[in-house]
Motif scaffolding. Structure first.
Motif, mmCIF file in Angstrom:
data_model
loop_
_atom_site.group_PDB
_atom_site.id
_atom_site.type_symbol
_atom_site.label_atom_id
_atom_site.label_comp_id
_atom_site.label_asym_id
_atom_site.label_seq_id
_atom_site.Cartn_x
_atom_site.Cartn_y
_atom_site.Cartn_z
ATOM 1 N N SER A 185 0.815 -1.209 0.000
ATOM 2 C CA SER A 185 0.000 0.000 0.000
ATOM 3 C C SER A 185 0.846 1.254 0.000
ATOM 4 O O SER A 185 0.338 2.350 -0.180
ATOM 5 C CB SER A 185 -0.894 0.014 1.233
ATOM 6 N N ASN A 186 2.154 1.087 0.257
ATOM 7 C CA ASN A 186 2.967 2.300 0.270
ATOM 8 C C ASN A 186 4.043 2.266 -0.803
ATOM 9 O O ASN A 186 4.995 3.031 -0.769
ATOM 10 C CB ASN A 186 3.588 2.515 1.647
ATOM 11 N N GLN A 190 5.634 17.282 -9.468
ATOM 12 C CA GLN A 190 4.921 16.917 -8.255
ATOM 13 C C GLN A 190 5.836 16.384 -7.152
ATOM 14 O O GLN A 190 5.618 16.667 -5.982
ATOM 15 C CB GLN A 190 3.871 15.874 -8.579
ATOM 16 N N PHE A 191 6.847 15.628 -7.534
ATOM 17 C CA PHE A 191 7.625 14.970 -6.485
ATOM 18 C C PHE A 191 8.907 15.688 -6.130
ATOM 19 O O PHE A 191 9.457 15.459 -5.065
ATOM 20 C CB PHE A 191 7.965 13.540 -6.915
ATOM 21 N N ARG A 237 18.672 17.758 -1.187
ATOM 22 C CA ARG A 237 17.853 16.984 -0.255
ATOM 23 C C ARG A 237 18.074 15.522 -0.596
ATOM 24 O O ARG A 237 17.184 14.818 -1.056
ATOM 25 C CB ARG A 237 16.363 17.316 -0.438
ATOM 26 N N TYR A 292 18.165 12.880 0.853
ATOM 27 C CA TYR A 292 17.345 11.821 1.450
ATOM 28 C C TYR A 292 16.157 11.456 0.564
ATOM 29 O O TYR A 292 15.627 10.347 0.658
ATOM 30 C CB TYR A 292 16.859 12.225 2.850
ATOM 31 N N VAL A 293 15.758 12.393 -0.300
ATOM 32 C CA VAL A 293 14.617 12.126 -1.168
ATOM 33 C C VAL A 293 14.872 10.921 -2.070
ATOM 34 O O VAL A 293 13.951 10.173 -2.412
ATOM 35 C CB VAL A 293 14.307 13.367 -2.040
ATOM 36 N N SER A 328 16.413 8.011 -1.553
ATOM 37 C CA SER A 328 16.068 6.691 -1.021
ATOM 38 C C SER A 328 14.565 6.564 -0.785
ATOM 39 O O SER A 328 14.007 5.473 -0.885
ATOM 40 C CB SER A 328 16.843 6.391 0.262
ATOM 41 N N ILE A 329 13.911 7.675 -0.488
ATOM 42 C CA ILE A 329 12.467 7.609 -0.291
ATOM 43 C C ILE A 329 11.771 7.290 -1.619
ATOM 44 O O ILE A 329 10.876 6.440 -1.677
ATOM 45 C CB ILE A 329 11.919 8.942 0.261
ATOM 46 N N ILE A 330 12.193 7.958 -2.678
ATOM 47 C CA ILE A 330 11.574 7.696 -3.978
ATOM 48 C C ILE A 330 11.867 6.270 -4.432
ATOM 49 O O ILE A 330 10.994 5.594 -4.987
ATOM 50 C CB ILE A 330 12.040 8.720 -5.027
ATOM 51 N N HIS A 379 12.204 3.757 -2.522
ATOM 52 C CA HIS A 379 11.358 2.883 -1.736
ATOM 53 C C HIS A 379 9.927 2.902 -2.263
ATOM 54 O O HIS A 379 9.268 1.876 -2.351
ATOM 55 C CB HIS A 379 11.371 3.338 -0.275
ATOM 56 N N ARG A 380 9.485 4.048 -2.642
ATOM 57 C CA ARG A 380 8.119 4.206 -3.117
ATOM 58 C C ARG A 380 7.901 3.615 -4.495
ATOM 59 O O ARG A 380 6.855 3.070 -4.791
ATOM 60 C CB ARG A 380 7.774 5.696 -3.132
ATOM 61 N N PHE A 381 8.902 3.718 -5.353
ATOM 62 C CA PHE A 381 8.731 3.210 -6.723
ATOM 63 C C PHE A 381 9.805 2.183 -7.049
ATOM 64 O O PHE A 381 10.809 2.501 -7.690
ATOM 65 C CB PHE A 381 8.808 4.367 -7.727
ATOM 66 N N ASP A 440 12.015 5.374 5.916
ATOM 67 C CA ASP A 440 11.909 5.396 4.445
ATOM 68 C C ASP A 440 10.565 4.863 4.007
ATOM 69 O O ASP A 440 9.937 5.386 3.078
ATOM 70 C CB ASP A 440 13.010 4.527 3.832
ATOM 71 N N ALA A 482 7.973 7.511 4.732
ATOM 72 C CA ALA A 482 8.143 8.651 3.825
ATOM 73 C C ALA A 482 7.694 8.280 2.419
ATOM 74 O O ALA A 482 7.112 9.098 1.711
ATOM 75 C CB ALA A 482 9.601 9.095 3.815
ATOM 76 N N ALA A 483 7.944 7.023 2.041
ATOM 77 C CA ALA A 483 7.509 6.587 0.704
ATOM 78 C C ALA A 483 5.993 6.669 0.604
ATOM 79 O O ALA A 483 5.436 7.086 -0.407
ATOM 80 C CB ALA A 483 7.992 5.166 0.433
ATOM 81 N N ARG A 484 5.318 6.272 1.671
ATOM 82 C CA ARG A 484 3.865 6.297 1.663
ATOM 83 C C ARG A 484 3.339 7.718 1.476
ATOM 84 O O ARG A 484 2.398 7.968 0.751
ATOM 85 C CB ARG A 484 3.330 5.734 2.991
ATOM 86 N N LEU A 518 4.961 10.335 0.215
ATOM 87 C CA LEU A 518 5.880 11.073 -0.649
ATOM 88 C C LEU A 518 5.331 12.373 -1.220
ATOM 89 O O LEU A 518 5.939 13.434 -1.082
ATOM 90 C CB LEU A 518 6.326 10.157 -1.794
ATOM 91 N N GLN A 548 15.555 20.968 5.212
ATOM 92 C CA GLN A 548 16.986 20.774 4.994
ATOM 93 C C GLN A 548 17.480 19.386 5.348
ATOM 94 O O GLN A 548 18.120 18.709 4.563
ATOM 95 C CB GLN A 548 17.766 21.790 5.844
ATOM 96 N N PHE A 595 -4.365 6.460 6.546
ATOM 97 C CA PHE A 595 -3.095 6.189 7.198
ATOM 98 C C PHE A 595 -2.795 7.191 8.303
ATOM 99 O O PHE A 595 -1.810 7.053 9.013
ATOM 100 C CB PHE A 595 -1.949 6.234 6.180
ATOM 101 N N GLU A 618 -1.152 0.115 8.139
ATOM 102 C CA GLU A 618 -2.222 0.205 7.138
ATOM 103 C C GLU A 618 -3.448 0.888 7.679
ATOM 104 O O GLU A 618 -4.248 1.450 6.948
ATOM 105 C CB GLU A 618 -2.639 -1.206 6.707
#
Lengths: 651, 639
Positions: A66-67, A112-113, A227, A229-230, A232-234, A236-238, B90, B93-95, B97, B104, B153, B306
């Protein structure tokens, strides 16, 4: 882990049944089963979008996160909509159209991202992200006295102020100020006085909130740099990323993709045809980067667009990643013809082609797809006799080279209203048309704002809030309704009355409502009744079309540059010889005659070859070329005939 | 991820940031305990969280007109509620995004709810008002709106005060229990149909593997049972079919499981207490049921993300619970729930709960102002936090609930001063004043917990009552080694000693020092010499003989006093005489205090009369703690 999803033969077979498509070839199965980063080299008409959709379907059936989601990036809205339509056809696929997945254009993705969140965090206020609005504002600001030195320096440049000033953009993570003319050696460098002034101008425009679409790429890269850190987040998301039309990727997009997705936890699969990586001479866009060899490549070479004969003509022209195209659909043999003309007979090329189409191509094909005449070059600033034939215009006097396919923004509110009315009859709903008119209203507000200030209302949402707060929303809506009513046309008096009412509603947000540029915009420009209705349609869809009346039937021929017909399917295509440093067809004759393999080409010929490949892979039924007689020898003619071409000399 | 900050502007009791009247709450990483009187603004905090995040029990909190702040008769047009989440993994944050703020150093999630009040005139000319509210993310609420996708969520778990656990845990349509269970990961596959496994020789019959299978199997057996079959048959043939019209015959069916779906199965389940595994159907009190209810809610909280945030919001968790259970609940929340990643925001009226919490986790809410007691917000030294926490048991923890505080250094004061206060018309209970006995005046430094490191003062007056403890010369004959006043004056130490007594003063913390020596001495000095003498005599008798003094003893004690009085010495000498037995520890101070208190109560003095007999510092201290402006001074102290 999403990247560890595997697909079995059974799953592929049942998918093929479910979607009613053929997924039996080894090539296709290899692509569907692959779960590592790679390129998919898809030849023209080889079902790239179908396979991509099938792969998405396989993923959709197994997706349980879901994430985390699937990312599908394309370059144009056309391509995006194509994928969305196909996915929307089934319940299980449609889930990919929403969160947590993302299917969209590169532009929307970076906006957007990356770019917009970064700009928001930096406190930058955005007035407009729009090329047209930027150009207008840039030129207006440039005309101020403080830029006089630069005005002088750039006065006589070939590229023109609109291109240079209107094209000022931020490039790369350092947000370097550049413009389309900057690649020219003779353009003033960034350290020069002019360069400094251009930098100041661009920064001023940014401060005022005006940006080009491509500025967002610069900000996206800045975001990734500042930034980190973005990233690894992206990732993870995609975890699954698909890129469509990989050959249209520019440098900035390529950098962003590599920064984000070239890591172990991600699968990035790029679909496209490297052999069709052409760029547009006329618009001066940024050429594609070196796309070779970074990752393994899986081929899709079975085309259902054209038959074996066209496949045999086209395959030698695939030079970036040589591919032998195989036809999967049997097509009747046709008289694929090379028209050889001289200076006197050049005007008969098109008509001869049209007649040939009428005799060779069945009506059923012509009803499905257009018949097109294409060439490498659309227009030239200064034609030179010795370079004959130079551009499409040489073959057809009626060709207008500066009609853009995109509908431009109208210069009057009346124009907006006409467009909106045309949309009503097309879609039968009022939603789009109302949005179109409010777009015009926002433009009026923008014009009525003094230069130094930002418009008080910038978006439709803000406009609506403003009207609701002032209790005038119902009145505004009524005005919109009046504009769109199917009653025939708005007379000058009615129009002026409505404009006065509109101005009353908006007076607090239009401080300079009486300025000439506003009054001009709001003036009634309509013609008589019948013209008013018809002209809107034509303006919105500018095309170069020639109607040819043959012996037994009529046929419409669409004219465009090769670049303009990328991705299209035609019933029949005629490729005209044109000139850009050299004559394209002439320089490629050795390959066409089969004399030489596509190696050792000059860089110019390389570009010509890719362009020709795009051109010859458009038609389903009939392919024709036109070459100047002085460029072919008798020996060439013999070899061409041996290769399967018919030759028609036009005297 | 954890909630780090909550603020609100123009929401209910909280005013605008411009007037420094808005809400700013630094939410603690584990537990945040909000204490404060009724109407202090605690519920506004709770509701602010419910509005901006939503709750898992789907109780919908409507925004009404009185949510908009009122001041000077004007109602605010708009209010906003803001909250910020930090420490996103992570995966989290992915959820989120698309909704992140890219600051910063790290990504954070900010939500801003803005509600606007718009007044409109409707068709019949009446003024109606409407609320237009939206929640957006990003800095200053400029980012993407919060839409249906991520709302689920963000929901927190809310337990309202005075919960009716009976109703919540009962079976029924939309029961809370069914909501909890259906979201629990263990129930993911229970919706799948299943059959009775084949009977294996020698083994007892196993049930079907899923809940649905069990219920459907049971239903078949029920339908097949002769009793049910008979009832059904009779119902259908003798009644329903005869009541049918035309060709559509009505038929009935009797089953457990009418509708399909896991939810309808779960809605039939009830939660109740058992005693050691044996069914215990006696009706339990609300308290235990509440614990059961809380346990059930916690069941879901620390599970997967979830279904919402691991954020628990409970008002008055102590409701219906005996103090021992309250303590146990607190311990559990801290050691179990929070240790497993749950964040909890609680409001409480219970000193029991407050005593169990870490001091730094407590915030006092007072009339629309939040005062966090964490380390960098108070003047209390970081090292003192640990000790103060241990010191604060349930009795002493009531100082967080007080309107005024009196800190004393001994049991005697603890007994006597409240009585004196009541008798002079400044009853501590009526004024909400708590007395805390820290045992030793070095611990007056704990009063610093009421002093702020920055920002507005905590408007709780704290009176520290202390002895000057400088023996007068008049007592020199029994002082022994103790230095008397004149000596200390000669040594130049008096000023220092006096100053050191007030070193913890500041903001609303004030030390009131006995002008001369000790409480008892100064009481004797100011006008209660005889009463004190009699009290001491009684106490002395009690410590010597262990029983209450006989009438004779009392008479002789009284006589001794009268005799001493007749000597016409100074008041100080008389006071020294009275005090001597206490100094020599011949009588217990505590017992004395009790006797004196009882005696004073018996005499029923008028407030004015008693005031005249009390030393000024005591009256001042009492009035200060009660928030009473000083009245006519009690007694000019005869030197």
């Amino acid at each position: 882990m999403p990247t560890q999803l595997k697909f079995s033969d059974d799953e592929i077979t049942s998918l093929a049944t479910e979607l009613a498509i053929d997924l039996s070839s080894a090539e296709k199965i290899a692509v569907l089963k692959s779960s590592t980063s790679c390129d998919i080299q898809a030849g023209p008409g080889c079902g790239k979008t179908t396979i991509l959709t099938a792969k998405l379907a396989l993923l959709a059936k197994k997706w349980r996160w879901s994430n985390r989601g699937v990312l599908v990036l394309s370059h144009t809205n056309v391509a995006r909509r194509e994928i969305e339509t196909r996915l929307g056809q089934s319940q299980s696929l449609a889930q990919l159209l929403g969160y947590p997945h993302f299917i969209g254009t590169f532009q929307t993705f970076v906006d957007q991202f990356l770019a917009l969140p970064y700009l928001r965090q930096e406190g930058v206020e955005i007035t407009a992200i729009d090329n047209d609005k930027f150009v207008a504002r840039a030129l207006a600001s440039f005309s101020k006295p403080e830029f006089s030195k630069a005005q002088f320096a750039l006065k006589n440049r070939n590229e023109g102020l609109e291109t240079i000033i209107g094209g000022l953009r931020f490039d790369g993570p350092q947000l370097v100020v550049t413009n389309p003319a900057a690649s020219n050696r003779l353009f003033p460098g960034p350290e020069s006085a002019t360069g400094q002034l251009l930098k100041r101008l661009k920064e001023r425009l940014a401060r005022d909130g005006y940006f080009r679409f491509d500025d967002m790429y610069g900000y996206a890269e800045a975001c990734l740099a500042h930034r980190k850190y973005v990233i690894s987040i992206i990732r993870h998301r995609f975890p699954w990323v698909f890129v469509d039309e990989l050959q249209d990727t520019n440098e900035s997009q390529d950098r962003i993709l590599e920064t984000l997705f070239s890591a172990d936890g991600c699968v990035m699969q790029k679909f496209g045809d490297k052999n069709q990586a052409i760029f547009n001479f006329d618009a001066g866009s940024i050429p594609a980067p070196e796309l070779f060899g970074r990752r393994p490549s899986l081929p899709l070479s079975e085309t259902h667009r054209f038959g074996d004969d066209i496949a045999r003509f086209a395959s030698p022209l695939s030079i970036v990643e040589p591919q032998t195209l195989k036809a999967t659909v049997a097509r009747d043999k046709r008289r694929h013809t090379i028209f050889v003309f001289d200076r006197g007979s050049i005007h008969r090329v098109v008509t001869s082609f049209a007649d040939l189409v009428l005799s060779e191509v069945p009506e059923s094909s012509r009803l499905k797809n257009r018949v097109c005449v294409v060439g490498g070059r659309k227009n030239l600033k200064e034609p030179k006799e010795k370079n004959f034939p130079e551009a499409i215009g040489d073959y057809w006097k009626g060709f207008q080279s500066d009609l853009s396919r995109k509908a431009r923004m109208p210069d009057t509110l009346y124009g907006f209203v006409l467009e909106a009315r045309a949309l009503v009859s097309k879609d039968n709903s009022f939603a789009e048309p109302t949005m179109r008119i409010t777009g015009g209203v926002l433009e009026a507000v923008r014009r009525a704002t003094p230069d130094k200030q930002k418009p008080l209302i910038k978006t439709r949402t803000e406009l609506k809030d403003f009207l609701i707060a002032g209790d005038s929303y119902p009145e505004f809506k009524k005005l919109m309704w009046d504009f769109l009513r199917s009653d025939p046309n708005i007379s000058e008096n009615t129009w002026n009355a409505k404009i006065e009412s509109l101005l009353l509603l908006l007076k607090t947000i239009m401080p300079e409502a009486n300025a000439p540029r506003v009054r001009e915009f709001l003036a009634w420009t309509g013609h008589s009744e019948s013209e008013a209705n018809g002209s809107a349609v034509i303006e919105a869809e500018a095309e170069n079309i020639l109607l040819h009346r043959g012996v037994t039937a009529e046929i419409s021929l669409w004219f465009d540059s090769i670049h303009g017909v990328k991705g299209e399917t035609h019933a029949a295509t005629l490729v005209l010889e044109t000139f850009a440093r050299t004559h394209d067809l002439k320089s490629l004759l050795p390959i066409l005659t089969g004399n030489q393999k596509a190696t050792n080409l000059t860089s110019t010929a390389f570009e010509h070859c890719k362009r020709l490949f795009v051109g010859v892979t458009r038609p389903t039924d009939l392919l024709c070329l036109a070459i100047f007689s002085e460029h072919v020898t008798d020996k060439d003619i013999e070899l061409l005939e041996n290769a399967g071409w018919h030759i028609e000399r036009l005297a | 991820m954890r909630l780090a900050h909550l603020s609100a502007d123009n929401f209910r009791i909280y005013g605008s940031k411009a007037n420094a009247a808005n809400l700013e709450l630094a939410v603690r990483p584990g537990l945040t305990l909000l204490v404060g009187q009724n109407d202090s603004g605690k519920s506004a905090i709770v509701d602010a969280l419910r509005l901006v995040l939503g709750t898992t029990s789907q109780d919908w909190l409507r925004i009404t007109e009185d949510d908009f702040h009122r001041s000077n008769g004007a109602v605010a047009e708009e209010f906003s509620i803001y909250c910020r989440f930090e420490d996103l993994s992570d995966s989290e944050a992915a959820r989120f995004l698309e909704w992140l703020s890219l600051t910063q150093g790290m990504p954070i999630l900010e939500l801003t709810l803005r509600a606007r009040r718009v007044e409109r005139t409707n068709k019949i000319g009446a003024k109606v008002w409407m609320v237009d509210a939206s929640t957006r993310t990003g800095p200053n609420g400029q980012g993407k709106a919060v839409d249906g996708e991520i709302r689920s969520f963000l929901r927190l778990t809310y337990l309202k005060p005075l919960r009716d656990a009976d109703a919540e845990m009962a079976a029924g349509r939309g029961s809370r229990l069914s909501q909890l269970l259906i979201n629990h990961p263990a129930f993911k596959d229970e919706d799948k149909p299943s059959e009775l496994p084949l009977l294996e020789a020698g083994k007892p019959q196993q049930p079907p593997p899923t809940l649905r299978g069990i219920v459907e199997t049971t239903d078949r057996w029920i339908a097949a049972s002769p009793a049910i079959a008979a009832a059904r048959s009779q119902l259908n043939t003798e009644y329903l079919q005869k009541l049918s019209v035309g060709t559509d015959k009505l038929t009935g069916e009797i089953t457990i499981h009418g509708q399909t779906g896991l939810r309808s199965i779960l809605e039939k389940l009830e939660l109740w207490l058992t005693k050691e595994g044996v069914a215990d159907h006696t009706r339990h009190g609300l308290g235990l049921k509440n614990l059961l209810f809380i346990a059930a809610e916690l069941l879901l909280l620390s599970q997967s993300a979830e279904t919402g945030l691991p954020l628990l919001l409970v008002e008055e968790p102590e409701a219906h619970l005996h103090p021992q259970l309250q303590l146990r609940l607190m311990e559990f929340l801290e050691e179990e729930a929070i240790a497993s990643g749950v964040q909890a925001v609680l409001t409480t009226h219970s000193p029991n709960l407050a005593s169990k919490a870490k001091l730094a986790d407590v915030s006092i809410v007072d009339r629309g102002r939040v005062f966090s007691l964490s380390e960098n917000h108070t003047s209390l030294a970081p090292g003192d936090y640990r000790f103060l926490e241990k010191f604060l048991d349930a009795t002493r923890a009531n100082l967080f609930f007080a309107r005024g505080v009196v800190i004393v250094e001994g049991d005697a004061e603890n007994i006597l001063i409240p009585v004196l206060a009541e008798l002079i018309g400044a009853s501590f209970s009526r004024n909400g004043v708590s007395v805390v006995n820290v045992g030793h005046r070095g611990l007056f430094r704990y009063g610093r917990v009421f002093q702020r490191a920055s920002g507005p003062e905590l408007p709780i007056p704290v009176a520290c009552i202390s002895d000057r403890d400088i023996p007068p010369d008049e007592a020199s004959d029994y002082l022994g080694d103790r230095k008397k006043e004149s000596v200390l004056i000669a040594e130049g130490k008096v000023a220092l000693l006096d100053a050191s007594l007030r070193k913890y003063d500041g903001q609303r913390v004030k030390t009131f020092v006995s002008p001369q020596w000790t409480l008892e001495y100064d009481l004797a000095l100011s006008g209660l010499a005889k009463e004190l003498h009699m009290a001491i005599a009684t106490a002395k008798a009690l410590s010597e003989k262990g029983t209450a003094p006989a009438a004779d003893d009392l008479t002789s004690a009284e006589a001794a006093f009268i005799a001493e009085e007749a000597k016409q010495q100074s008041a100080r000498q008389l006071a020294a005489f009275v005090f001597k037995p206490l100094f020599k520890k011949q009588a217990s101070k505590v017992e004395t205090a009790q006797q004196l208190a009882a005696a004073l109560k018996d005499t029923k003095p008028t407030p004015a009369d008693l005031r005249k007999k009390l030393p000024l510092y005591l009256v001042e201290a009492i009035e200060y703690a009660c928030g009473i402006t000083p009245s006519v001074p009690a007694n000019a102290n005869p030197a």
